[in-house]
Design an enzyme around this catalytic site. Structure first.
Site, PDB file in Angstrom:
ATOM      1  N   SER A   1       0.818  -1.203   0.000  1.00 62.52           N
ATOM      2  CA  SER A   1       0.000   0.000   0.000  1.00 62.52           C
ATOM      3  C   SER A   1       0.858   1.262   0.000  1.00 62.52           C
ATOM      4  CB  SER A   1      -0.902   0.001   1.241  1.00 62.52           C
ATOM      5  OG  SER A   1      -1.643   1.197   1.308  1.00 62.52           O
TER       6      SER A   1
ATOM      7  N   LYS B   1      -3.775   1.983  -2.200  1.00 61.01           N
ATOM      8  CA  LYS B   1      -3.365   3.131  -1.389  1.00 61.01           C
ATOM      9  C   LYS B   1      -4.226   3.252  -0.138  1.00 61.01           C
ATOM     10  CE  LYS B   1      -2.143   7.982  -1.838  1.00 61.01           C
ATOM     11  NZ  LYS B   1      -0.862   7.740  -1.141  1.00 61.01           N
TER      12      LYS B   1
ATOM     13  N   CYS C   1       0.710   3.572  10.772  1.00 54.84           N
ATOM     14  CA  CYS C   1       1.301   4.662   9.998  1.00 54.84           C
ATOM     15  C   CYS C   1       1.977   5.666  10.924  1.00 54.84           C
ATOM     16  CB  CYS C   1       0.240   5.368   9.164  1.00 54.84           C
ATOM     17  SG  CYS C   1       0.931   6.675   8.133  1.00 54.84           S
TER      18      CYS C   1
ATOM     19  N   ASN D   1       5.527  -2.065   8.824  1.00 51.92           N
ATOM     20  CA  ASN D   1       5.424  -0.744   8.239  1.00 51.92           C
ATOM     21  C   ASN D   1       6.776  -0.050   8.429  1.00 51.92           C
ATOM     22  OD1 ASN D   1       4.394   1.703   7.170  1.00 51.92           O
ATOM     23  ND2 ASN D   1       2.385   1.275   8.030  1.00 51.92           N
ATOM     24  N   THR D   2       6.857   1.213   8.111  1.00 49.25           N
ATOM     25  CA  THR D   2       8.140   1.918   8.141  1.00 49.25           C
ATOM     26  C   THR D   2       8.641   2.176   9.565  1.00 49.25           C
ATOM     27  OG1 THR D   2       6.938   4.005   7.974  1.00 49.25           O
ATOM     28  CG2 THR D   2       7.770   3.046   5.926  1.00 49.25           C
TER      29      THR D   2
ATOM     30  N   GLY E   1       9.013  -5.058   3.899  1.00 47.40           N
ATOM     31  CA  GLY E   1      10.033  -4.195   4.470  1.00 47.40           C
ATOM     32  C   GLY E   1      11.354  -4.379   3.762  1.00 47.40           C
TER      33      GLY E   1
END
Length: 301
Positions: free
Chosen positions: A21, A45, A131, A193-194, A244
């Site tokens: 995404s 997205k 997020c 996620n980041t 990742g």
């Protein structure tokens, strides 16, 4: 011939490669470049209840072996996604798609998931509680066991399709967070996620990003992601989707040996729009190199 098929929560994928995404739009943009039906599926997205402009610019910064982003969930809102984006996708993609959902309250998560649950194109709901680039939502739910359980329980009660909870690496104990999701009824887990990071502008002495911090993605985070996929897959009994820093067919196999059922590719798409196509085409060769006849037979370590 090798067999690249995998099964993700009752839906067979021709291969395990899934654009992540935020790196693949709503899919049809890439259909001008190649036939996106070669993908296992993709996660579109991140979508919220209301339209979001995102964070102010600059919101992208390069760094060694990766990038920082603070886009901030820019999207047109769930009604526009259903009314405008999915019909465009339907014309170029004949598989089920993964709907990525974010929210700023439990009620918003439920509302948006319910709307997307009714869409024929949607096969899975990827609920993003991770997020790091928005204030007052997203990651605030994903950093505590109570928070992830609250969102997971509420969404599961409201939908029929499989719920995959996307987790943040920015926590003390990823295993405890994942177990809380499983106990609350999650059908699967996706991670990571980041990682939260920042850069400074040496000319001004101020942060490069207007948001100050952003999410680090790219090859730099791959070893962290593999470790967390391993930890979580050995903690929960539900499927894990790994991501990742994945940028090659070898990376896909490494993630699967660590315990992933399927693998998402993120930042690589922003560097090379053909990244996923290239990985999928190279996967049979790499499987043969390592004596793997069927991905479904891979035994995690």
């Amino acid at each position: 011939m090798v067999d690249t098929r995998v099964n993700l929560l009752g839906i067979e994928l021709t291969n395990p490669v899934i654009p992540a995404s935020g790196t693949f739009g709503y899919g049809y943009e890439f259909a001008d470049l190649y036939d996106i039906n070669v993908l296992g599926t993709f996660s579109f997205k991140g979508t919220t209840k209301e339209p979001r402009f995102g964070n102010p610019t600059p919101r992208i910064a390069e760094c060694a072996s990766g990038m920082l982003n603070a886009v901030g969930l820019q999207n047109p809102g769930v009604d526009a996604v259903i009314g405008e984006e999915l019909p465009k996708l339907r014309r170029v993609f004949d598989k089920k798609v993964m709907a990525n959902v974010s929210g700023f309250s439990v009620d918003e998560y439920v509302y948006t998931c319910q709307k997307l649950d009714e869409c024929e194109e949607v096969g899975w709901l990827e609920v993003n509680v991770s997020c790091p680039n928005v204030h007052g939502g997203g990651m605030s739910f994903g950093t505590t066991e109570k928070g992830v359980a609250e969102v997971t329980t509420a969404v599961k009660k409201a939908v029929k399709k499989p719920v995959i909870v996307k987790l943040s690496p920015n926590v003390t104990d990823i295993k405890a967070i994942a177990k809380a999701c499983e106990d609350a009824g999650a059908d699967g887990i996706s991670l990571i996620n980041t990682l939260l990071g920042m850069r400074m502008n040496l000319k001004t002495g101020r942060p490069l990003l207007k948001n100050v911090t952003g999410g680090l993605s790219g090859p730099a985070v791959f070893p962290v992601a593999v470790r967390m996929v391993y930890d979580v897959s050995h903690t929960v009994k539900i499927p894990v989707v790994g991501m990742g820093g994945v940028s090659s067919a070898e990376d896909v196999l490494e993630m699967m040996y660590a315990g992933a059922t399927a693998v998402e590719v993120g930042a690589a798409n922003l560097v090379d729009p053909f990244a996923c196509k290239r990985i999928i085409e190279d996967l049979p060769r790499v499987m043969q190199k390592y004596g793997i006849s069927a991905l479904a037979d891979i035994k995690r370590y």
